[in-house]
Design an enzyme around this catalytic site. Structure first.
Site, PDB file in Angstrom:
ATOM      1  N   LYS A 198       0.838  -1.217   0.000  1.00  0.00           N
ATOM      2  CA  LYS A 198       0.000   0.000   0.000  1.00  0.00           C
ATOM      3  C   LYS A 198       0.862   1.252   0.000  1.00  0.00           C
ATOM      4  O   LYS A 198       0.562   2.213  -0.700  1.00  0.00           O
ATOM      5  CB  LYS A 198      -0.941   0.013   1.211  1.00  0.00           C
ATOM      6  CG  LYS A 198      -2.096  -0.961   1.063  1.00  0.00           C
ATOM      7  CD  LYS A 198      -3.129  -0.740   2.144  1.00  0.00           C
ATOM      8  CE  LYS A 198      -4.250  -1.765   2.033  1.00  0.00           C
ATOM      9  NZ  LYS A 198      -5.106  -1.794   3.213  1.00  0.00           N
ATOM     10  N   LYS A 226      -5.408 -12.301  -6.119  1.00  0.00           N
ATOM     11  CA  LYS A 226      -6.563 -12.562  -5.249  1.00  0.00           C
ATOM     12  C   LYS A 226      -7.705 -11.609  -5.594  1.00  0.00           C
ATOM     13  O   LYS A 226      -7.460 -10.482  -6.059  1.00  0.00           O
ATOM     14  CB  LYS A 226      -6.166 -12.446  -3.777  1.00  0.00           C
ATOM     15  CG  LYS A 226      -5.964 -11.041  -3.302  1.00  0.00           C
ATOM     16  CD  LYS A 226      -5.913 -10.924  -1.784  1.00  0.00           C
ATOM     17  CE  LYS A 226      -5.705  -9.449  -1.446  1.00  0.00           C
ATOM     18  NZ  LYS A 226      -5.541  -9.112  -0.079  1.00  0.00           N
ATOM     19  N   LYS A 245     -10.882  -5.694  -3.303  1.00  0.00           N
ATOM     20  CA  LYS A 245     -11.638  -4.467  -3.612  1.00  0.00           C
ATOM     21  C   LYS A 245     -10.813  -3.528  -4.479  1.00  0.00           C
ATOM     22  O   LYS A 245     -11.364  -2.693  -5.178  1.00  0.00           O
ATOM     23  CB  LYS A 245     -12.047  -3.671  -2.371  1.00  0.00           C
ATOM     24  CG  LYS A 245     -11.988  -4.445  -1.091  1.00  0.00           C
ATOM     25  CD  LYS A 245     -12.427  -3.647   0.109  1.00  0.00           C
ATOM     26  CE  LYS A 245     -11.678  -4.162   1.316  1.00  0.00           C
ATOM     27  NZ  LYS A 245     -12.455  -4.536   2.440  1.00  0.00           N
TER      28      LYS A 245
END
Ligand code: TYM
Length: 331
Positions: A111, A194, A197
């Site tokens: 991130k 995977k 979102k």
């Protein structure tokens, strides 16, 4: 035996990976364990958020959990910020965590590299320590999560052991509860990633609250592999294997049984049928979510009762921790 888990209210809808990887186990474990489940809004502000949207998503998250089968008669269902002990314990644990240790967390690294280190918040850095506080406050033995949380769980275990060694037995050392078959559900458009979102293509992720017809269409256009035989081969046919995993989990039919049922048929049949299975599951789920959201007062009451139950346990653990580290008790 205690269980705790959490989910972030960072999207308008949970996705199929959340459900199959984690939330299904939340429901199952209610039968046999004392269960604490929280919507982790403190974690949600580690990235930029709109206050109004966060409030709405927190309610929607709680409604989805109820609709999936989290039963407030069995589980304490609560919002993390309603239990201030989470943030309080997090501080103490931060002081037991190495800077380098926190910096090795792969989700943080991913991130932070996307946002740039100047824009990534300190909260994003300490995120996994807050997660450890969530778990350790309840003396949880087991934590149902998907594979992507394994490293965070390892940190929680290390912090529990370190604290116990330094200050005397205080925390239960938690075990991850990761169900292998569904631990990682993959993106329908990119079966090497995977389902998430933050997926790059909307077609890759099935949102539980989207129009079920749209979900069925996404399944029908899922990337499959060369060949036409429906067999479970995650290496050679990751797209088909992912669809079989989802199909098997939603119907409780074994993979071998599904392979046999599709012998002589093609990928198209598999996708069409799985689309229908999904619509049949998701349609009544969405009706339940709507009815929970329609009665906002009742929903808020459930969350208040959950927070009260959670605080009973959390405050006991925090008081013990404060004593152990040497804080002077207030007069
Ligand atoms: P979150 O909100 O990203 O996801 C919620 C749960 O869904 C699982 N999951 C998946 N499982 C299988 N396949 C996938 N594609 C997939 N995508 C998501 C996640 O593993 C997770 O179990 N840090 C946590 C939230 C958290 C927490 C906690 C969890 C905060 N405190 C304490 C357990 C205990 C998170 O971001 O999950």
């Amino acid at each position: 035996m205690r269980v705790l888990s959490g989910i972030q209210p960072t999207a308008d809808s949970f996705h199929l990976g959340n459900y199959l990887g984690a939330l299904r186990q939340w429901v199952r474990l209610q039968e046999t364990h004392e269960t604490f489940y929280c919507v982790v809004d403190l974690h949600a502000i580690t990235v930029e958020q709109d206050p109004k949207v966060l409030r709405e998503r927190t309610r929607r998250s709680a409604a989805q959990l109820l609709a999936i089968g989290v039963d407030p008669a069995h589980s304490a269902l609560f919002v993390q910020s309603h239990v201030p002990e989470h943030a309080q314990l997090s501080w103490v644990l931060e002081c037991q965590t190495g800077f380098g240790e926190a910096g090795r967390m792969t989700q943080f690294k991913d991130k932070a590299s996307k946002q740039g280190t100047d824009r990534a918040s300190v909260g994003l850095f300490t995120y996994p320590v807050l997660q450890a506080a969530d778990i350790l406050l309840y003396q949880a033995n087991a934590v149902p999560v998907g594979e992507d949380q394994r490293q965070h769980l390892e940190l929680s275990r290390n912090l529990a052991q370190r604290f116990n060694n330094r200050f005397g037995a205080t925390f239960t050392v938690p075990e991850p509860h990761i169900v292998k078959d569904t631990a990682k559900i993959y993106d329908l458009q990119d079966p090497s990633a995977k389902m998430s979102k933050s997926a790059s293509a909307a077609g890759g992720i099935v949102e539980l609250l989207e129009d079920p017809k749209r979900s069925a269409k996404k399944i029908r256009s899922a990337v499959t592999d060369a060949g036409r035989e429906v067999i479970y081969d995650p290496e050679g046919k990751p797209g088909v294997a992912n669809l079989l995993t989802i199909y098997s989990a939603l119907t409780e039919r074994g993979i071998a049984e599904l392979e046999a049922a599709y012998e002589g048929k093609g990928y198209g049949d598999l996708k069409k049928d799985l689309g229908e299975v999904l619509v049949d599951w998701v349609t009544p789920f969405q009706e339940r979510v709507r009815s929970y959201l329609d009665d906002r007062a009742e929903l808020d009451k459930v969350l208040a009762a959950g927070a009260e139950r959670a605080r009973e346990v959390a405050s006991r653990t925090l008081a013990k921790v404060y004593r152990r580290v040497g804080f002077l008790p207030p007069g």
